[in-house]
Design a protein around this motif. Structure first.
Motif, PDB file in Angstrom:
ATOM      1  N   ALA A 115      -2.224  -7.677  -3.749  1.00 50.55           N
ATOM      2  CA  ALA A 115      -3.543  -7.348  -4.317  1.00 50.55           C
ATOM      3  C   ALA A 115      -4.310  -6.442  -3.355  1.00 50.55           C
ATOM      4  CB  ALA A 115      -4.317  -8.630  -4.588  1.00 50.55           C
ATOM      5  N   LEU A 116      -4.270  -6.793  -2.068  1.00 56.71           N
ATOM      6  CA  LEU A 116      -5.000  -5.970  -1.090  1.00 56.71           C
ATOM      7  C   LEU A 116      -4.373  -4.576  -0.979  1.00 56.71           C
ATOM      8  CD1 LEU A 116      -5.707  -8.600   1.723  1.00 56.71           C
ATOM      9  CD2 LEU A 116      -7.305  -7.667   0.046  1.00 56.71           C
ATOM     10  N   GLY A 117      -3.032  -4.554  -0.960  1.00 58.84           N
ATOM     11  CA  GLY A 117      -2.339  -3.263  -0.884  1.00 58.84           C
ATOM     12  C   GLY A 117      -2.653  -2.398  -2.096  1.00 58.84           C
ATOM     13  N   LEU A 118      -2.722  -3.065  -3.252  1.00 67.25           N
ATOM     14  CA  LEU A 118      -3.023  -2.342  -4.496  1.00 67.25           C
ATOM     15  C   LEU A 118      -4.444  -1.780  -4.459  1.00 67.25           C
ATOM     16  CD1 LEU A 118      -2.182  -1.619  -7.402  1.00 67.25           C
ATOM     17  CD2 LEU A 118      -3.045  -3.836  -8.117  1.00 67.25           C
ATOM     18  N   LEU A 119      -5.385  -2.630  -4.015  1.00 68.83           N
ATOM     19  CA  LEU A 119      -6.777  -2.169  -3.950  1.00 68.83           C
ATOM     20  C   LEU A 119      -6.906  -1.004  -2.958  1.00 68.83           C
ATOM     21  CD1 LEU A 119      -8.766  -5.531  -4.025  1.00 68.83           C
ATOM     22  CD2 LEU A 119      -8.629  -3.789  -5.797  1.00 68.83           C
ATOM     23  N   GLY A 120      -6.261  -1.176  -1.795  1.00 71.42           N
ATOM     24  CA  GLY A 120      -6.307  -0.104  -0.797  1.00 71.42           C
ATOM     25  C   GLY A 120      -5.681   1.173  -1.330  1.00 71.42           C
ATOM     26  N   GLY A 121      -4.549   0.992  -2.023  1.00 71.01           N
ATOM     27  CA  GLY A 121      -3.869   2.157  -2.587  1.00 71.01           C
ATOM     28  C   GLY A 121      -4.719   2.855  -3.636  1.00 71.01           C
ATOM     29  N   LEU A 122      -5.363   2.052  -4.495  1.00 68.61           N
ATOM     30  CA  LEU A 122      -6.226   2.638  -5.537  1.00 68.61           C
ATOM     31  C   LEU A 122      -7.372   3.417  -4.899  1.00 68.61           C
ATOM     32  CD1 LEU A 122      -6.473  -0.183  -8.230  1.00 68.61           C
ATOM     33  CD2 LEU A 122      -5.716   2.166  -8.605  1.00 68.61           C
ATOM     34  N   ALA A 123      -7.955   2.826  -3.862  1.00 70.54           N
ATOM     35  CA  ALA A 123      -9.076   3.490  -3.189  1.00 70.54           C
ATOM     36  C   ALA A 123      -8.610   4.804  -2.562  1.00 70.54           C
ATOM     37  CB  ALA A 123      -9.669   2.565  -2.127  1.00 70.54           C
ATOM     38  N   THR A 124      -7.436   4.756  -1.936  1.00 69.53           N
ATOM     39  CA  THR A 124      -6.908   5.957  -1.287  1.00 69.53           C
ATOM     40  C   THR A 124      -6.637   7.052  -2.311  1.00 69.53           C
ATOM     41  OG1 THR A 124      -5.888   4.589   0.401  1.00 69.53           O
ATOM     42  CG2 THR A 124      -5.033   6.824   0.177  1.00 69.53           C
ATOM     43  N   THR A 136      -0.598   4.510 -12.206  1.00 71.12           N
ATOM     44  CA  THR A 136      -0.451   4.027 -13.577  1.00 71.12           C
ATOM     45  C   THR A 136      -0.519   2.505 -13.624  1.00 71.12           C
ATOM     46  OG1 THR A 136       1.932   3.903 -13.327  1.00 71.12           O
ATOM     47  CG2 THR A 136       1.058   5.971 -14.171  1.00 71.12           C
ATOM     48  N   LEU A 137      -0.811   1.996 -14.813  1.00 73.89           N
ATOM     49  CA  LEU A 137      -0.851   0.549 -14.999  1.00 73.89           C
ATOM     50  C   LEU A 137       0.530  -0.042 -14.703  1.00 73.89           C
ATOM     51  CD1 LEU A 137      -2.408  -1.944 -16.002  1.00 73.89           C
ATOM     52  CD2 LEU A 137      -1.592  -1.422 -18.303  1.00 73.89           C
ATOM     53  N   ARG A 138       1.544   0.706 -15.133  1.00 77.65           N
ATOM     54  CA  ARG A 138       2.921   0.247 -14.903  1.00 77.65           C
ATOM     55  C   ARG A 138       3.181   0.079 -13.405  1.00 77.65           C
ATOM     56  NH1 ARG A 138       8.115   3.974 -16.158  1.00 77.65           N
ATOM     57  NH2 ARG A 138       7.082   5.267 -14.617  1.00 77.65           N
ATOM     58  N   LEU A 139       2.744   1.088 -12.634  1.00 77.12           N
ATOM     59  CA  LEU A 139       2.949   1.026 -11.180  1.00 77.12           C
ATOM     60  C   LEU A 139       2.197  -0.164 -10.598  1.00 77.12           C
ATOM     61  CD1 LEU A 139       4.095   2.417  -8.630  1.00 77.12           C
ATOM     62  CD2 LEU A 139       1.969   3.704  -8.510  1.00 77.12           C
ATOM     63  N   TYR A 155       0.845  -1.199   0.000  1.00 78.80           N
ATOM     64  CA  TYR A 155       0.000   0.000   0.000  1.00 78.80           C
ATOM     65  C   TYR A 155       0.884   1.254   0.000  1.00 78.80           C
ATOM     66  CZ  TYR A 155      -3.143   3.526   1.965  1.00 78.80           C
ATOM     67  OH  TYR A 155      -3.848   4.673   2.189  1.00 78.80           O
ATOM     68  N   THR A 156       1.873   1.250   0.883  1.00 76.61           N
ATOM     69  CA  THR A 156       2.794   2.381   0.962  1.00 76.61           C
ATOM     70  C   THR A 156       3.522   2.557  -0.361  1.00 76.61           C
ATOM     71  OG1 THR A 156       3.135   1.779   3.257  1.00 76.61           O
ATOM     72  CG2 THR A 156       4.664   3.379   2.351  1.00 76.61           C
ATOM     73  N   LEU A 157       3.974   1.422  -0.889  1.00 79.15           N
ATOM     74  CA  LEU A 157       4.698   1.464  -2.165  1.00 79.15           C
ATOM     75  C   LEU A 157       3.818   2.051  -3.266  1.00 79.15           C
ATOM     76  CD1 LEU A 157       7.299   0.578  -3.657  1.00 79.15           C
ATOM     77  CD2 LEU A 157       6.205  -1.603  -4.106  1.00 79.15           C
ATOM     78  N   PHE A 158       2.562   1.646  -3.283  1.00 78.85           N
ATOM     79  CA  PHE A 158       1.674   2.100  -4.353  1.00 78.85           C
ATOM     80  C   PHE A 158       1.323   3.584  -4.202  1.00 78.85           C
ATOM     81  CE2 PHE A 158      -2.435   2.791  -6.379  1.00 78.85           C
ATOM     82  CZ  PHE A 158      -2.160   2.320  -7.643  1.00 78.85           C
ATOM     83  N   VAL A 159       0.972   3.977  -2.978  1.00 76.15           N
ATOM     84  CA  VAL A 159       0.538   5.373  -2.780  1.00 76.15           C
ATOM     85  C   VAL A 159       1.722   6.329  -3.015  1.00 76.15           C
ATOM     86  CG1 VAL A 159      -0.320   7.031  -1.095  1.00 76.15           C
ATOM     87  CG2 VAL A 159      -1.353   4.775  -1.234  1.00 76.15           C
ATOM     88  N   LEU A 160       2.858   6.011  -2.383  1.00 72.96           N
ATOM     89  CA  LEU A 160       4.023   6.875  -2.603  1.00 72.96           C
ATOM     90  C   LEU A 160       4.505   6.753  -4.052  1.00 72.96           C
ATOM     91  CD1 LEU A 160       6.070   6.489   0.697  1.00 72.96           C
ATOM     92  CD2 LEU A 160       4.541   8.318   0.019  1.00 72.96           C
ATOM     93  N   GLY A 161       4.386   5.533  -4.581  1.00 78.76           N
ATOM     94  CA  GLY A 161       4.786   5.328  -5.970  1.00 78.76           C
ATOM     95  C   GLY A 161       3.937   6.131  -6.931  1.00 78.76           C
ATOM     96  N   SER A 162       2.650   6.282  -6.615  1.00 76.06           N
ATOM     97  CA  SER A 162       1.796   7.050  -7.525  1.00 76.06           C
ATOM     98  C   SER A 162       2.147   8.532  -7.454  1.00 76.06           C
ATOM     99  CB  SER A 162       0.314   6.809  -7.228  1.00 76.06           C
ATOM    100  OG  SER A 162      -0.011   7.304  -5.964  1.00 76.06           O
TER     101      SER A 162
END
Lengths: 435, 233
Positions: free
Chosen positions: A366-375, A397-400, A29-36
């Motif tokens: 998958a859960l981290g990604l979903l949580g990150g997308l929602a956030t 992004t799709l890449r992320l 989740y952290t990776l995805f949110v900060l990554g975005s």
């Protein structure tokens, strides 16, 4: 091994599996949110580099007495005549709403909307990456009075353009009045900009002369004091203080602090910058290459910080998998012995542990990604509403998405390597004898 | 499939020692034994007599320290780890006292497990596992977890797992040790029936005199050596 079986195995110690997955989820989740945010920054940096690639900036230095010599008109002419130079124009960038003494000094972290003063005719050249989506570009007549400084042909004052983001946020429409730096303008066009770092691109474009008049016009008292100190007698009947001040400004017209040299072919910007440097030794010539490097450097620092935080967070998740799988292997030594007795090779045993660890990683990812997308989906509109510029800061992004999922699974599998190695070394005789 | 007259198992001077020096434990001390293909042999003896060690060596789980252990003509002492894996996969079926089913797998998945390790495709292994489970009378229990089965049913599943790969050698370690007398008799009868159907050689390690009595031949082990060899019934 079939997925349902893998999941059944992984969730045998349910609480432990859930806690492990929660750890991975937080890391991903952290990776995805900060990554975005990093993705937004990366895209912005790329767009910014592209945006600045077609022009060279010229800056002169203010000396110790506070005087800036500016660029002499004859030197500007020589620059204009250089090969590859399309146009040379001064540029003045100010806060869109003017400076609020009470609040603006405290908002250094919040990007403020900017307005850019340029030669109206050269606006499309200076802002090459901008695209008009409603109305038109500025024209020469937009900034010129018909028969005096304060009268223009447009209904609400000189012409102005604004970005689509700020138009949407503030409800501006073409043909209607728009207030920029507490002055009324007529909105003639709305444009979209490349997505570059906040604070780099203007949310408004107005004729530079108009902006300068309002920005640099001294007060009547200051002008009077200046003139009296110089021993100049002012005859109020023939020359008002206002027109006097305005003349002073006109005298200073070539002493802008920033000039933009628009290049014919962006590819030749560096060579043109070198030519300018050769004839203007006292002027700082900022080539697009240098500007891009600076932008890149600022972007890289942010991306590295983001990356490090994300990696630390996800490594914690990975260590949880190591612990979980090591415990699991220890607890299941007897079962591993049975599997070996049933014909499993060491490689097959190791692979099963790796798949199980990878599955934990994949579920967490998958859960981290979903949580990150929602956030991100929830925060982007909120950020846009909070920032004057209407900007957002997350770019999922799709890449992320692919990166975090692959990373999560890979992390799980990597974390499963040691437990898998332990499992593969299980001595079946020892485990079966212990029955 | 080897003929009944050929030796399925041939042990010469089979020795297994754990540890070295003063701490050495001599589990097998020069064991000589021959078991014909398709034969049913019961091995009895007190705890620590070397019965399980013998089973582990024959099953390719352990290696002898000295001597030869030929199973279907192949000397197990000469096999490397990969060779022993293939031996377990294709030659041997194990049945254990405590059934040793994997608790998270259904009866069908437990039986199909050896086929999965042997690389048999998903549908074929499900079909084959279901057929064997049907043969042992558990057609209605395919999707049951071991915890949902009685002791007798669990041992039937274990039997099916040992048989599904059509291994020519069945090694059973106290297969009735955890069962009541009636169920034990049923399991032994089923094991005999299935082994006969498949012409499998069976070596049963047991304390159960009833099983020993039903075996055509029983050998008794003591201190890692063969003590007696007798033919029952």
């Amino acid at each position: 091994m079939a997925l349902p079986v893998v999941i059944r195995e992984a969730f045998r110690a349910r609480a432990r599996a859930v806690l492990t997955i929660a750890g991975i989820t937080i890391g991903i989740y952290t990776l995805f949110v900060l990554g975005s945010i990093a993705e937004h920054f990366r895209a912005s940096v790329d767009a910014a580099k592209d945006y600045v690639s077609g022009s060279v900036r010229l800056v002169t230095k203010t000396d110790a007495s506070g005087q800036n010599p500016g660029i002499p008109p004859e030197l500007l002419e020589r620059i204009r005549e250089l090969e590859g130079v399309a146009a040379v124009t001064s540029e003045l960038t100010l806060l869109f709403d003017g400076f609020d003494l009470q609040s603006d000094p405290l908002t250094f972290l919040m990007p403020k909307a900017l307005v850019d003063g340029v030669d109206p005719e050269l606006a499309p050249l200076v802002h090459r990456g901008f695209e008009v989506v409603d109305g038109r570009w500025l024209e020469r007549a937009d900034g010129l009075p018909d028969d005096g400084l304060d009268r223009v042909r447009l209904p609400h004052g000189p012409g102005a353009m604004v970005s689509k983001k700020i138009a949407r946020k503030r409800g501006y429409r073409v043909g209607e009045p728009v207030t920029i730096r507490r002055e009324s303008y007529t909105l003639v066009g709305i444009y979209t900009t490349p997505e570059v770092p906040m604070g780099l691109l203007p949310d408004g474009i107005v004729p530079i002369e108009r902006l300068r008049q309002r920005f640099e016009a001294p007060s009547a008292d200051a002008a009077r004091a200046f003139l009296e100190e110089a021993g100049v007698q002012v005859d109020p009947a023939t020359m008002t203080m206002a027109t006097l001040a305005q003349r002073l400004i006109r005298d200073q017209r070539d002493r802008y602090l920033l000039w933009v040299v628009v290049i014919d072919e962006p590819d030749r910007a560096t060579a043109t910058a070198a030519r300018i440097e050769a004839i203007a030794p006292g002027v700082a010539v900022i080539s697009p290459e240098r500007l891009a490097e600076e932008i890149e450097r600022a972007g890289q620092m942010f991306i590295v910080i983001t990356f490090v935080i994300s990696i630390i967070a996800s490594i914690v998740g990975g260590l949880l998998i190591v612990n979980t799988m090591a415990m699991s292997v220890l607890e299941r030594r007897r079962e591993i012995g049975i599997r070996i007795a049933c014909g499993a090779s060491s490689g097959q045993i190791a692979r099963e542990v790796l798949i199980e660890a990878g599955t934990l990683g994949a579920i967490g990812a998958a859960l981290g990604l979903l949580g990150g997308l929602a956030t991100v989906a929830a925060l982007n509109p909120w950020v846009a509403s909070q920032l004057e510029t209407g900007d957002t800061i997350f770019r999922p992004t799709l890449r992320l998405g692919l990166i975090v999922v692959v990373y999560g699974v890979g992390l799980g599998a990597a974390a499963g390597l040691y437990p898998a190695w332990r499992a593969a070394r299980t001595d079946p005789v020892e485990t079966l004898r212990a029955l | 499939m080897p003929s009944e007259s050929a030796s399925a198992i041939e042990l010469r001077g089979l020795t297994k020692t754990y540890g070295v020096g003063e701490r050495a434990v001599h589990a097998l001390r020069g064991l000589d034994l021959e078991v014909a293909a398709g034969e049913w042999l019961a091995v009895t003896g007190a705890s620590g007599s070397g019965k399980s060690t013998l089973l582990h060596i024959l099953g390719g789980l352990d290696r002898p320290t000295a001597g030869t252990a030929r199973v279907l003509g192949r000397d197990l002492a000469e096999l490397d780890a990969a060779g022993r894996t293939l031996h377990r996969r294709h030659t041997v079926g194990f049945v254990f006292q405590q059934f040793l089913l994997l608790p998270t797998l259904t009866a069908l998945e437990n039986v199909a497990m050896p086929l999965r390790y042997a690389g048999v495709g998903g549908k074929e292994r499900r079909d084959r596992a279901a057929a064997v489970l049907e043969r042992v009378g558990l057609a209605a229990r395919l999707d049951h977890l071991p915890s949902m089965l009685s002791g007798g049913e669990q041992q039937r599943v274990a039997l099916a797992r040992a048989l599904v790969g059509q291994a020519p050698l069945l090694l059973a370690d106290e297969p009735t040790g955890n069962l009541d007398t009636e169920t034990a008799a049923e399991i032994v009868a089923l094991l005999q029936e299935l082994a006969k159907e498949r012409s499998a050689t069976v070596l049963v390690v047991t304390h159960d005199l009833e099983i020993a009595r039903r075996a055509p031949r029983t050998v008794r082990m003591r201190d890692g050596r063969l003590e007696t060899a007798e033919v029952s019934s």
